[in-house]
Design a protein around this motif. Structure first.
Motif, PDB file in Angstrom:
ATOM      1  N   UNK A 230       0.828  -1.201   0.000  1.00  0.00           N
ATOM      2  CA  UNK A 230       0.000   0.000   0.000  1.00  0.00           C
ATOM      3  C   UNK A 230       0.866   1.257   0.000  1.00  0.00           C
ATOM      4  N   UNK A 231       0.375   2.300  -0.649  1.00  0.00           N
ATOM      5  CA  UNK A 231       1.067   3.582  -0.640  1.00  0.00           C
ATOM      6  C   UNK A 231       0.487   4.417   0.506  1.00  0.00           C
ATOM      7  N   UNK A 232       1.105   4.333   1.665  1.00  0.00           N
ATOM      8  CA  UNK A 232       0.555   4.961   2.877  1.00  0.00           C
ATOM      9  C   UNK A 232       1.255   6.264   3.252  1.00  0.00           C
ATOM     10  N   UNK A 233       2.000   6.852   2.335  1.00  0.00           N
ATOM     11  CA  UNK A 233       2.791   8.032   2.691  1.00  0.00           C
ATOM     12  C   UNK A 233       1.946   9.203   3.172  1.00  0.00           C
ATOM     13  N   UNK A 234       0.726   9.360   2.656  1.00  0.00           N
ATOM     14  CA  UNK A 234      -0.107  10.495   3.060  1.00  0.00           C
ATOM     15  C   UNK A 234      -1.230  10.084   3.997  1.00  0.00           C
ATOM     16  N   UNK A 235      -1.128   8.886   4.545  1.00  0.00           N
ATOM     17  CA  UNK A 235      -2.224   8.364   5.354  1.00  0.00           C
ATOM     18  C   UNK A 235      -2.488   9.224   6.580  1.00  0.00           C
ATOM     19  N   UNK A 236      -1.422   9.636   7.272  1.00  0.00           N
ATOM     20  CA  UNK A 236      -1.602  10.448   8.479  1.00  0.00           C
ATOM     21  C   UNK A 236      -2.338  11.744   8.160  1.00  0.00           C
ATOM     22  N   UNK A 237      -2.039  12.344   7.016  1.00  0.00           N
ATOM     23  CA  UNK A 237      -2.656  13.611   6.650  1.00  0.00           C
ATOM     24  C   UNK A 237      -4.096  13.436   6.181  1.00  0.00           C
ATOM     25  N   UNK A 238      -4.441  12.270   5.643  1.00  0.00           N
ATOM     26  CA  UNK A 238      -5.750  12.079   5.035  1.00  0.00           C
ATOM     27  C   UNK A 238      -6.776  11.395   5.936  1.00  0.00           C
ATOM     28  N   UNK A 239      -6.353  10.773   7.030  1.00  0.00           N
ATOM     29  CA  UNK A 239      -7.277   9.952   7.796  1.00  0.00           C
ATOM     30  C   UNK A 239      -8.451  10.757   8.348  1.00  0.00           C
ATOM     31  N   UNK A 240      -8.226  12.025   8.706  1.00  0.00           N
ATOM     32  CA  UNK A 240      -9.335  12.853   9.200  1.00  0.00           C
ATOM     33  C   UNK A 240     -10.353  13.129   8.085  1.00  0.00           C
ATOM     34  N   UNK A 241      -9.858  13.259   6.873  1.00  0.00           N
ATOM     35  CA  UNK A 241     -10.765  13.440   5.738  1.00  0.00           C
ATOM     36  C   UNK A 241     -11.604  12.187   5.517  1.00  0.00           C
ATOM     37  N   UNK A 242     -10.988  11.011   5.589  1.00  0.00           N
ATOM     38  CA  UNK A 242     -11.729   9.761   5.417  1.00  0.00           C
ATOM     39  C   UNK A 242     -12.823   9.646   6.480  1.00  0.00           C
ATOM     40  N   UNK A 243     -12.480  10.008   7.720  1.00  0.00           N
ATOM     41  CA  UNK A 243     -13.471   9.943   8.791  1.00  0.00           C
ATOM     42  C   UNK A 243     -14.612  10.911   8.582  1.00  0.00           C
ATOM     43  N   UNK A 244     -14.298  12.120   8.109  1.00  0.00           N
ATOM     44  CA  UNK A 244     -15.343  13.111   7.851  1.00  0.00           C
ATOM     45  C   UNK A 244     -16.262  12.658   6.724  1.00  0.00           C
ATOM     46  N   UNK A 245     -15.684  12.032   5.699  1.00  0.00           N
ATOM     47  CA  UNK A 245     -16.498  11.520   4.594  1.00  0.00           C
ATOM     48  C   UNK A 245     -17.456  10.436   5.101  1.00  0.00           C
ATOM     49  N   UNK A 246     -16.966   9.550   5.977  1.00  0.00           N
ATOM     50  CA  UNK A 246     -17.833   8.514   6.555  1.00  0.00           C
ATOM     51  C   UNK A 246     -18.979   9.151   7.331  1.00  0.00           C
ATOM     52  N   UNK A 247     -18.680  10.199   8.086  1.00  0.00           N
ATOM     53  CA  UNK A 247     -19.730  10.883   8.846  1.00  0.00           C
ATOM     54  C   UNK A 247     -20.746  11.547   7.919  1.00  0.00           C
ATOM     55  N   UNK A 248     -20.274  12.095   6.807  1.00  0.00           N
ATOM     56  CA  UNK A 248     -21.183  12.741   5.857  1.00  0.00           C
ATOM     57  C   UNK A 248     -22.126  11.719   5.220  1.00  0.00           C
ATOM     58  N   UNK A 249     -21.582  10.557   4.846  1.00  0.00           N
ATOM     59  CA  UNK A 249     -22.424   9.502   4.277  1.00  0.00           C
ATOM     60  C   UNK A 249     -23.428   9.011   5.312  1.00  0.00           C
ATOM     61  N   UNK A 250     -22.969   8.826   6.557  1.00  0.00           N
ATOM     62  CA  UNK A 250     -23.867   8.378   7.616  1.00  0.00           C
ATOM     63  C   UNK A 250     -24.991   9.387   7.837  1.00  0.00           C
TER      64      UNK A 250
END
Length: 474
Positions: A230-250
């Motif tokens: 996996x290309x995880x180099x930007x994971x730390x910077x993006x994880x909050x965005x992924x969580x916010x997207x999950x909340x928006x879908x919910x």
């Protein structure tokens, strides 16, 4: 929100699986097979779990790509078996224990955990109608799956060369999900005095808390059949965005059920308004005596806690917790304990489905509302920082969509970011433009060495005035 942690290929896969399965070590139910058809049959309990929204068993990615299933050595149409999971968590094929590829894995996977707000859990747990509980829990599951597909798209790139020095190619990935319904203290448990440390959930009467662990395997299969990491180099910077997207879908899923939602006090999660705040707080406690009780329990058996294996420690934790629970609650289930607590505080709940008619906003209005939210929060960041990472624009854009709606999916985040970059923001009572530039990051072990940074025209003007002032003085 979504959080993540790594698990190492050198770990004991059984102990990792114990954490994900909440330390259930008993044998799995035997699979039933139709002799006439030679096909596996789903036990009735799994069908019941699906329609009630409660399924504690592990499940493969719903749309697991065939190429990934073959590379992992799994049949994604059958429920995962314990021995298969044990091997996968050690970076080995599930079917024969061989390595995934010639490239050795230090990290075998990542645990992405999606947690809705406490009010969402309580709405499902205390719903008078089982169908309502199922609908809410299925909304959580759909939000989780949407977020994981986004994660897969962003980090599902097979890196070539050491740390991706030769670039990366897009590919397919796979994960297995574990649905948990209780929040229990998580304890670090060392395997003897010299062994690795593992996380275990203490088997005590915890609080209701729906959350889903997604074990994303560190394997990417490209269209050409190349297997990489996996290309995880930007994971730390993006994880909050992924969580916010999950909340928006919910939030969209809940509104579609006629449930009124709003932001939590930090404006980072979707909250169900019909659940009172005192209930959210009452069911958000934790226990700090678990480890102390377990050590005392071990000492009573003549054992030194530090010397014994992690598996034995898990066994002692269960025995100590069972003894304490029996003394305090007798034979009551978690659900009965929670209902007793609700009754004691005078809280009676029936439904959050109030039949509210909540029409989706047109795309222009949705993007404009999310932009206004993001611009306000970016201005707050610039009050204390001259420069921020460009990824923060995406985080605030995604959070803005929790309230505005995310019918356009990930593309809505892109649209809001474009609006921010085009229109700028209000800062200290004046309009300012945003300016982006690439900057070098030092000591970037898990992060890219080049990162896109953002400042604003007011800050640039201040720095230019300062340079001019210094030049005149010299």
């Amino acid at each position: 929100m979504i959080t993540f942690r790594k698990f190492a290929a050198a770990s004991d896969g059984k102990l990792v699986r114990m954490y994900f399965t909440e330390a259930r070590l008993g044998p799995q139910p035997a699979e039933q097979t139709s002799e006439a058809l030679g096909q596996q049959l789903e036990p009735g309990s799994r069908l019941t779990n699906y329609y009630t929204g409660r399924d504690a068993g592990p499940a493969w990615r719903p749309d697991m790509p065939l190429s990934v299933a073959r590379a992992l050595g799994v049949n994604s149409h059958h429920a995962p078996k314990n021995e298969e999971l044990d091997r996968l968590f050690e970076g080995k094929r599930a079917d024969n224990g061989e390595a995934w590829s010639n490239h050795k894995r230090e990290i075998s996977g990542y645990d992405f955990t999606f947690s809705p707000h406490k009010s969402v859990t309580l709405a499902a747990e205390f719903a008078a109608d089982p169908a309502e509980a199922a609908a809410i829990r299925n909304a959580i599951h759909r939000a989780n799956d949407a977020a994981m597909r986004y994660v897969a798209r962003e980090i599902g790139w097979a890196r070539r060369g050491r740390a991706g020095e030769n670039g990366a190619d897009p590919g397919a990935v796979g994960w297995v999900s574990f649905k948990h319904y209780i929040a229990r203290p998580t304890l670090p448990v060392q395997d003897g005095r010299e062994g690795a440390t593992y996380l275990l959930e203490a088997p005590i009467a915890g609080d209701p808390h729906d959350h889903i662990h997604n074990a994303l395997f560190n394997l990417v299969v490209t269209g050409e059949g190349h297997i990489g990491s996996l290309d995880t180099q930007r994971l730390h910077a993006r994880v909050h965005e992924f969580g916010a997207f999950a909340q928006a879908v919910l939030a969209d899923e809940l509104r579609a059920l006629g449930i009124r939602v709003a932001y939590d006090e930090k404006e980072q999660a979707a909250v169900i308004l019909a659940i009172p705040q005192f209930a959210n707080e009452a069911f958000s406690k934790s226990t700090h005596q678990v480890l102390r009780n377990a050590k005392a329990f071990a000492a009573g058996q003549g054992l030194d806690w530090d010397d014994i294996s992690a598996e034995k420690k898990a066994e002692i934790l269960r025995e100590a917790a069972a003894a304490a629970r029996l003394a305090k609650h007798g034979e009551k289930t978690d659900h009965k304990i929670w209902r007793d607590q609700a009754e004691a505080m005078g809280w009676k709940h029936a439904t959050v489905m109030e039949g509210a008619k909540i029409d989706a906003l047109p795309v222009e209005a949705r993007i404009e509302r999310a932009y206004a939210f993001a611009a306000r929060h970016l201005a707050e960041e610039f009050h204390t920082a001259a420069v921020i990472d460009h990824d923060r624009l995406r985080v605030h854009a995604a959070r803005g969509l929790i309230g505005a709606g995310v019918a356009g999916g990930v593309k809505d985040i892109d649209r809001v970011v474009e609006q921010i970059e085009r229109k700028g923001i209000e800062l200290h009572g004046e309009h300012v433009d945003l300016v982006s530039a690439w900057a070098k990051r030092e000591n970037a072990e898990d992060e890219p060495r080049q990162v896109l940074r953002v400042t604003n025209s007011a800050q640039i003007r201040v720095e230019e005035d300062l340079r001019m002032s210094i030049s005149v003085e010299i």
